[in-house]
Design a protein around this motif. Structure first.
Motif, PDB file in Angstrom:
ATOM      1  N   LEU A 198       9.091  12.389  -5.971  1.00 53.15           N
ATOM      2  CA  LEU A 198      10.343  11.810  -5.479  1.00 53.15           C
ATOM      3  C   LEU A 198      11.165  11.225  -6.625  1.00 53.15           C
ATOM      4  CD1 LEU A 198       9.263   9.967  -2.206  1.00 53.15           C
ATOM      5  CD2 LEU A 198      10.270  12.226  -2.441  1.00 53.15           C
ATOM      6  N   VAL A 201      13.301  14.116  -8.619  1.00 53.96           N
ATOM      7  CA  VAL A 201      14.286  14.983  -7.970  1.00 53.96           C
ATOM      8  C   VAL A 201      15.623  14.855  -8.692  1.00 53.96           C
ATOM      9  CG1 VAL A 201      15.557  15.434  -5.834  1.00 53.96           C
ATOM     10  CG2 VAL A 201      13.146  14.782  -5.745  1.00 53.96           C
ATOM     11  N   TYR A 223      13.320   9.989   1.032  1.00 53.85           N
ATOM     12  CA  TYR A 223      12.933  11.334   0.626  1.00 53.85           C
ATOM     13  C   TYR A 223      13.946  12.408   1.035  1.00 53.85           C
ATOM     14  CZ  TYR A 223      11.078  10.970   5.405  1.00 53.85           C
ATOM     15  OH  TYR A 223      10.939  10.745   6.747  1.00 53.85           O
ATOM     16  N   TYR A 226      14.582  14.884  -1.701  1.00 55.75           N
ATOM     17  CA  TYR A 226      13.422  15.757  -1.910  1.00 55.75           C
ATOM     18  C   TYR A 226      13.431  16.906  -0.911  1.00 55.75           C
ATOM     19  CZ  TYR A 226       8.440  16.678  -3.045  1.00 55.75           C
ATOM     20  OH  TYR A 226       7.241  17.228  -3.445  1.00 55.75           O
TER      21      TYR A 226
END
Length: 418
Positions: A198, A201, A223, A226
């Motif tokens: 995470l 990214v 997230y 992601y």
């Protein structure tokens, strides 16, 4: 009979073992599943989950918030603990990956994640049949509600490799270091590898994608970026041509074990579930058919334990004497940790804050280990497979196709507009 693709799944041209995973992994897989649902599926699922949003700008309900329900219930439903994983008695990665091996599965016969997926799918299939006939009581709705939440969770569990091996309680007994922080191999795969991913990214994925279907399924979580990256670069990119094979099932040698008649109460539901689970051995003939095949899907995931998950160095001096002793098999599954808590264990540069050291313990935040996993997109692919296969099963159960041609188009991904 030739293998065939799950005809009600969504994916082919849009161009899934965890569980399992910690909270973040389960919720990510569930979010990817929601992106791939047929439009007719969500209303039925929201009714079963007993939740419908009143906000017209968001979906009626989300799968992610219930994705960890089964972990929270493990301590109240002790009998369900073994349903989160499956381990082979003869399994000893990294040298030997036997699935299941000549002596079968570890633990209670049939009480494993493969048989559990088969059984809750059967129960939901029956609930759809009786629901259309207008014969579902309040008790039966509650039974379907629990079966659906179990299915969402178990499909995530099946895609975490260490939930498929019987060695050392799935790696829980093997202490390691990750960026200087003491942990164990199972916890590393449950959450720490995802937490580190995470942090890496690209910032461009903080912005919405030009895809209303993807953005509509996101919830403003830590997230989201992601998920965007997995969808854009993986599902719509490097894996686009593979995805039909993710949903392919070989024809089984015989029919799978079916659930009994639909129960009339929650007590009867679980009584029947336990009876059926006691009969399901978890081998292909018992769990797989030509549409849903957890054993077939799990086999290559399990093989990752020998390919990369289990470091050979753990069986060599000085690390072969660092295994934890005395831990009970009942505590083999992970604790459910919030994604924000997992990230709080890292500094701004994405390195884990050092914890107490013992050992010597093997450091796995290295180019050869975590670097190779990241470079090969192993975690991301497993999460995508979990989500896409879950979507396929849910579409099979709940989609209301107009005709066979529409189902065929959806199975090839020709009706997906990202």
């Amino acid at each position: 009979m030739l293998p065939r693709i799950l005809t009600v799944a969504v994916l082919a041209g849009c161009t899934t073992s965890v569980a399992a995973w910690g909270a973040a992994g389960h919720e990510i897989a569930a979010t990817i599943a929601q992106i791939h649902l047929h439009p007719s599926v969500l209303p039925t699922m929201c009714e079963i989950l007993n939740f419908t949003s009143k906000n017209p700008n968001e979906p009626q309900c989300h799968l992610a918030p219930v994705a960890t329900w089964a972990d929270k219930l493990r301590y109240k439903m002790r009998w369900s603990a073994s349903l989160h994983y499956v381990g082979a008695v003869d399994d000893h990665p990294s040298q030997t990956c036997a699935f299941p091996g000549t002596r079968g599965w570890a633990g209670k016969q049939g009480g494993n994640v493969l048989g559990a997926i088969r059984n809750v799918t059967n129960i939901l299939e029956d609930s759809v049949y009786y629901g259309k006939a207008g014969k579902l009581s309040a008790y039966e709705y509650d039974a379907a509600n629990e079966a659906l939440k179990f299915l969402i969770h178990f499909m995530g569990d099946m895609h975490m490799p260490l939930h498929l091996t019987g060695r050392d309680r799935g790696g829980n007994s093997d202490k390691v270091l990750f960026s200087g922080r003491q942990t164990n191999l199972h916890s590393l795969w449950d959450g720490l590898l995802i937490a580190k991913a995470l942090r890496s990214v690209p910032r461009k994925y903080l912005q919405p994608l030009p895809s209303p279907k993807i953005e509509y399924a996101l919830r403003g979580t830590i997230y989201d970026s992601y998920v965007r990256m997995i969808m854009w670069e993986g599902v719509l990119g490097k894996w686009a041509n593979e995805i039909p094979s993710w949903l392919t099932c070989p024809a089984p040698a015989r029919s799978h074990v079916r659930a009994l008649s639909f129960p009339s109460s929650i007590a009867e539901f679980w009584q029947q579930a336990l009876f059926v689970w006691s009969r399901v051995t978890g081998a292909m003939d018992d769990t797989d058919d030509d549409l849903i095949c957890p054993y077939h899907w799990a086999t290559p995931i399990h093989a990752l334990n020998c390919a990369i998950v289990w470091p050979k160095a753990l069986d060599e001096p000085p690390y072969n004497n660092t295994r934890l002793d005395g831990a009970s098999a009942a505590s083999s599954h992970h604790e459910c940790v919030d994604p924000a808590t997992e990230l709080a264990q890292m500094d701004r540069a994405g390195h884990f804050l050092a914890g107490p050291k013992g050992g010597p313990y093997l450091e796995l935040d290295t180019p050869e280990y975590s670097g190779a996993i990241s470079k090969q997109w192993i975690i991301e692919k497993l999460l995508a497979q979990a989500g896409i296969r879950l979507a396929g099963v849910l579409n099979y159960l709940f989609a209301d196709f107009e005709d066979a041609e529409e189902a065929k188009l959806w199975s090839r991904g020709l009706r997906i507009d990202f």
